[in-house]
Design a protein around this motif. Structure first.
Motif, mmCIF file in Angstrom:
data_model
loop_
_atom_site.group_PDB
_atom_site.id
_atom_site.type_symbol
_atom_site.label_atom_id
_atom_site.label_comp_id
_atom_site.label_asym_id
_atom_site.label_seq_id
_atom_site.Cartn_x
_atom_site.Cartn_y
_atom_site.Cartn_z
ATOM 1 N N SER A 466 0.829 -1.201 0.000
ATOM 2 C CA SER A 466 0.000 0.000 0.000
ATOM 3 C C SER A 466 0.869 1.258 0.000
ATOM 4 C CB SER A 466 -0.921 -0.007 1.221
ATOM 5 O OG SER A 466 -1.679 1.180 1.287
ATOM 6 N N ALA A 467 1.939 1.222 0.779
ATOM 7 C CA ALA A 467 2.856 2.368 0.814
ATOM 8 C C ALA A 467 3.534 2.566 -0.539
ATOM 9 C CB ALA A 467 3.907 2.161 1.908
ATOM 10 N N LEU A 468 3.893 1.490 -1.204
ATOM 11 C CA LEU A 468 4.508 1.583 -2.528
ATOM 12 C C LEU A 468 3.529 2.170 -3.536
ATOM 13 C CD1 LEU A 468 6.421 -1.831 -2.661
ATOM 14 C CD2 LEU A 468 7.463 0.454 -2.709
ATOM 15 N N ARG A 469 2.266 1.725 -3.460
ATOM 16 C CA ARG A 469 1.265 2.255 -4.397
ATOM 17 C C ARG A 469 1.030 3.748 -4.179
ATOM 18 N NH1 ARG A 469 -1.129 -3.060 -3.772
ATOM 19 N NH2 ARG A 469 -2.293 -2.361 -1.919
ATOM 20 N N ASN A 470 1.206 4.201 -2.936
ATOM 21 C CA ASN A 470 1.039 5.616 -2.620
ATOM 22 C C ASN A 470 2.329 6.411 -2.814
ATOM 23 O OD1 ASN A 470 -1.683 5.327 -1.900
ATOM 24 N ND2 ASN A 470 -1.140 4.719 0.187
ATOM 25 N N GLU A 471 3.326 5.729 -3.411
ATOM 26 C CA GLU A 471 4.604 6.355 -3.758
ATOM 27 C C GLU A 471 5.339 6.904 -2.549
ATOM 28 O OE1 GLU A 471 3.887 9.209 -6.824
ATOM 29 O OE2 GLU A 471 3.349 7.684 -8.298
ATOM 30 N N GLN A 472 5.203 6.215 -1.420
ATOM 31 C CA GLN A 472 5.978 6.576 -0.240
ATOM 32 C C GLN A 472 7.418 6.079 -0.391
ATOM 33 O OE1 GLN A 472 4.214 5.471 3.538
ATOM 34 N NE2 GLN A 472 2.152 5.821 2.793
ATOM 35 N N GLN A 473 8.327 6.753 0.240
ATOM 36 C CA GLN A 473 9.721 6.322 0.258
ATOM 37 C C GLN A 473 9.868 5.207 1.287
ATOM 38 O OE1 GLN A 473 11.082 7.281 -2.556
ATOM 39 N NE2 GLN A 473 12.855 8.295 -1.668
ATOM 40 N N ILE A 474 10.237 4.032 0.822
ATOM 41 C CA ILE A 474 10.365 2.880 1.718
ATOM 42 C C ILE A 474 11.851 2.595 1.941
ATOM 43 C CG2 ILE A 474 9.694 0.498 2.157
ATOM 44 C CD1 ILE A 474 7.340 2.350 1.784
ATOM 45 N N PRO A 475 12.320 2.577 3.196
ATOM 46 C CA PRO A 475 13.737 2.292 3.455
ATOM 47 C C PRO A 475 14.131 0.894 2.964
ATOM 48 C CG PRO A 475 12.669 3.199 5.409
ATOM 49 C CD PRO A 475 11.583 2.885 4.440
ATOM 50 N N LYS A 476 15.392 0.754 2.608
ATOM 51 C CA LYS A 476 15.911 -0.527 2.112
ATOM 52 C C LYS A 476 15.640 -1.689 3.078
ATOM 53 C CE LYS A 476 20.268 -2.975 1.705
ATOM 54 N NZ LYS A 476 21.744 -2.868 1.795
ATOM 55 N N PRO A 477 15.870 -1.559 4.398
ATOM 56 C CA PRO A 477 15.622 -2.710 5.280
ATOM 57 C C PRO A 477 14.181 -3.226 5.210
ATOM 58 C CG PRO A 477 16.895 -1.048 6.431
ATOM 59 C CD PRO A 477 16.438 -0.424 5.154
ATOM 60 N N VAL A 478 13.234 -2.319 5.042
ATOM 61 C CA VAL A 478 11.825 -2.732 4.963
ATOM 62 C C VAL A 478 11.580 -3.517 3.678
ATOM 63 C CG1 VAL A 478 9.432 -1.944 4.864
ATOM 64 C CG2 VAL A 478 11.078 -0.779 6.352
ATOM 65 N N LEU A 479 12.064 -2.997 2.557
ATOM 66 C CA LEU A 479 11.884 -3.696 1.278
ATOM 67 C C LEU A 479 12.563 -5.054 1.307
ATOM 68 C CD1 LEU A 479 12.433 -0.787 -1.281
ATOM 69 C CD2 LEU A 479 10.268 -1.818 -0.575
#
Length: 652
Positions: A466-479
């Motif tokens: 959902s965060a990716l679809r909303n174009e949020q910046q996701i930190p590398k550890p989370v991905l």
């Protein structure tokens, strides 16, 4: 005077089908239906032969439903004569859960009594079940239970066995009224079985016994190809050709191909079907495709019969254009999922996670409950499992059961996933990644998802996607941790189904979003995890298609997914291959994924092949063999062989 006719409906699974079917098959099946006919004050059903009892007094107990089927103008004596003749068709040794069962018998009786048929949601259940990869894989197991081992058969995937065994055992015992075995025919206390008849020495499981037009028409409507054998027990040539017909049925019958046997010597039903198609001599074979007659063969010509069966199945299910290609590199790729099994510093993970929990909006009481579940149950359990995998033996907390861990996860994840910020969710994803390596807990996740639509790993997947679809910046550890956790959700086929097959819950879209969004990430570890996840997704669909190709059973590979989704994944993989210029392992996994997407896809000709030219797939792959300026050259022998094979044969 007309007599009322009712249909009694029971669930052989005692509720297990409704509870487990979605996660096992990807389809909601509310029951494994057993039916019986109630007429003239008697309940008549088929299991250990034809049995008669007072209504509601069989070993099945009280029916779930009693459906009014109208009235019959026949008298009881005529119906009893019909039943006596049917005892030669519906004997105990010929019972089969899928091919010749209680519903086949009930449907025949309804056709004789009223001219109608039982509801389609009952009679179509075997075809619906076999149309799934799980059903196709389980077919040999069911055949073993009721017919003896099937040649070339294999049991259901081992990952599905813990759930499937309880369901199958319940169904098999309830179907025949025999506890503990389906091969011994003991009398049922509440019913009066028919007199035992000699066992048929060459009964073939895939053959459907049709004794009325309704049953035969249903067969035509539910199978793309049907081969009908019109025979008579007084016909010597029929006895000669029958073993050939049975052998062909054993080899080629599937969810899409049916073999029917119609006895013209029967006083009921068989003659009706024969008259519809003008059959007057035996043996006669009629061939149907799409419900329409395509050919007729008279006489006991074994060679011509085999040739016509081969021709019909070929026309109904043309072989995939890649089926006959020499694809050694593609077919040697393991279908096992890529899993991330490396352990972690549990103390560091716990400390980081608790710091995030302390910052959340949860109440102090909830924080304490969650932290206690993680500290006292989840982490000690995972430590022990990690030690076992690394050959260090068992730790001191071996008394913690998988059930206790499931309960701890239920407590810990109830509010935690929703209250943590997305950027802080990675320690929890890492613990769940390791949890999914434990089969009982992974099975709990699949059961929970089937019942409620989600489970702890599903919930994390949804938050990050959902965060990716909303174009949020996701930190590398989370991905990275979410990708690895998602890859480990393929440890069990039934768990993978909850994210790939059950489309209504949105997990399929979220998984695709996560994988595709990370294929072009700047970090090679993230790209490696994303390529691994895409590989697992492609392998999930490749496995049943490869099994169907190896077994030669036509129309049995489930064409799951959809062309648009495969085109989307294909485009993303090709773009990632084109852009990958530094990591050979990532490239190798991407090309393997592409091979699976193209190899036996039912959408290859119509949707994938046109895209290959548009996307210049061939030149993209072959360019990787030559190397790129400032990049790297593929050096691994197996990777180069796969690149060349996919580029020249699957993309050519």
């Amino acid at each position: 005077m007309p007599a009322p006719v009712q249909l009694y409906v029971y669930d052989l699974s005692n509720g297990l089908a409704k509870q487990l079917s979605l996660q096992l098959t990807g389809k909601q099946i509310d029951g494994i239906w057993h039916t019986s006919v109630v007429v003239f004050g008697k309940e008549i059903f088929y299991g250990q032969g034809i049995s008669i009892t007072s209504p509601g007094q069989s070993h099945h107990g009280r029916p779930l439903q009693a459906i009014d089927m109208g009235e019959t103008a026949l008298d009881e004596e005529t119906f009893n004569e019909y039943l006596e003749e049917m005892r030669q068709v519906y004997t105990a040794d010929k019972y089969h859960l899928l091919d010749n069962n209680c519903n086949s018998f009930t449907n025949d009786c309804m056709g004789f009594l009223t001219g109608g048929s039982i509801p389609s949601w009952i009679k179509d259940l075997p075809a619906d079940f076999l149309s799934t990869p799980f059903g196709a894989a389980l077919r040999p197991t069911i055949d073993n239970m009721f017919r003896g081992p099937a040649q070339g058969g294999s049991s259901a995937p081992s990952s599905a066995q813990p759930l499937a065994s309880s369901l199958l055992q319940s169904v098999a015992q309830n179907a025949t009224g025999v506890q503990g075995s389906t091969s011994s025919y003991l009398p049922t206390p509440a019913a009066t079985p028919s007199p035992p008849l000699a066992a048929s020495s060459s009964i073939a499981g895939p053959i459907q016994i049709c004794s009325n037009t309704q049953h035969f028409n249903n067969l035509l409507s539910t199978h793309k190809a049907v081969i009908a054998f019109f025979t008579s027990h007084t016909c010597p040539p029929c006895r000669i050709i029958e073993p050939v017909f049975e052998r062909l049925a054993s080899e080629k019958a599937s969810a899409g191909v049916a073999f029917a046997k119609i006895d013209l010597g029967s006083a009921y039903g068989g003659g009706q079907i024969a008259s519809v198609y003008g059959v007057r001599v035996t043996p006669t074979f009629l061939f149907f495709m799409g419900g329409k007659k395509t050919h007729e063969l008279k006489g006991a010509d074994a060679g011509e019969l085999k040739a016509q069966v081969d021709l019909l199945t070929y026309q109904a299910f043309p072989p995939h254009p890649h089926a006959s290609l020499p694809l050694r590199a593609t077919r040697s790729i393991s279908l096992e999922p890529i899993l991330f099994t490396q352990s972690v510093n549990f103390e560091a993970v716990r400390s980081r996670l608790f710091s995030f929990i302390d910052l959340s909006a949860l109440s102090d009481e909830r924080k304490k409950s969650i932290e206690n579940s993680i500290t006292s149950t989840i982490i000690p359990y995972l430590k022990n499992k990690a030690d076992e995998r690394e050959g260090k033996g068992k730790g001191v907390n071996t008394s913690i059961s998988s059930g206790a861990v499931c309960e701890a996860w239920r407590i810990a994840s109830k509010d935690l996933i929703d209250n943590l910020q997305v950027k802080d969710i990675f320690p929890l994803a890492d613990l769940l990644r390791l949890t999914l390596l434990d089969n009982p807990v992974a099975q709990w996740c699949s059961t929970t998802a089937a019942a409620s639509g989600t489970s702890p790993p599903h919930a994390i997947l949804e938050r990050v996607a959902s965060a990716l679809r909303n174009e949020q910046q996701i930190p590398k550890p989370v991905l990275l941790t979410t990708l690895r956790m998602a890859a480990n959700m393929f440890t069990q086929t039934v768990l993978a189904r909850t994210i790939l097959v059950t489309r209504s819950n949105g997990h399929h879209t979220s998984l695709t979003t996560l994988a595709i969004s990370c294929l072009l990430h700047d970090d090679s570890l993230v790209r490696t995890a994303a390529a691994s996840l895409v590989f697992n997704m492609a392998a999930f669909y490749q496995a049943p298609r490869m099994e169907a190709l190896r077994s030669g059973r036509r129309g049995e590979a489930e064409e799951e997914g959809d062309g648009e989704w495969e085109v989307e994944l294909l485009s993303a993989v090709l773009e990632a291959i084109k852009m990958e210029e530094s990591n050979e392992d990532v490239l190798h996994r991407l090309v393997a994924s592409l091979a699976f997407l193209l190899h036996l896809s039912p959408f290859y000709e119509t949707q994938l092949k046109p895209m290959l030219e548009v996307l210049e797939a061939r030149s993209t792959l072959l360019a990787k063999l030559e190397g790129v300026e400032g990049g790297f050259t593929v050096s691994k022998k197996e990777a180069r062989a796969l690149l060349e094979e996919v580029g020249t044969k699957l993309c050519g």
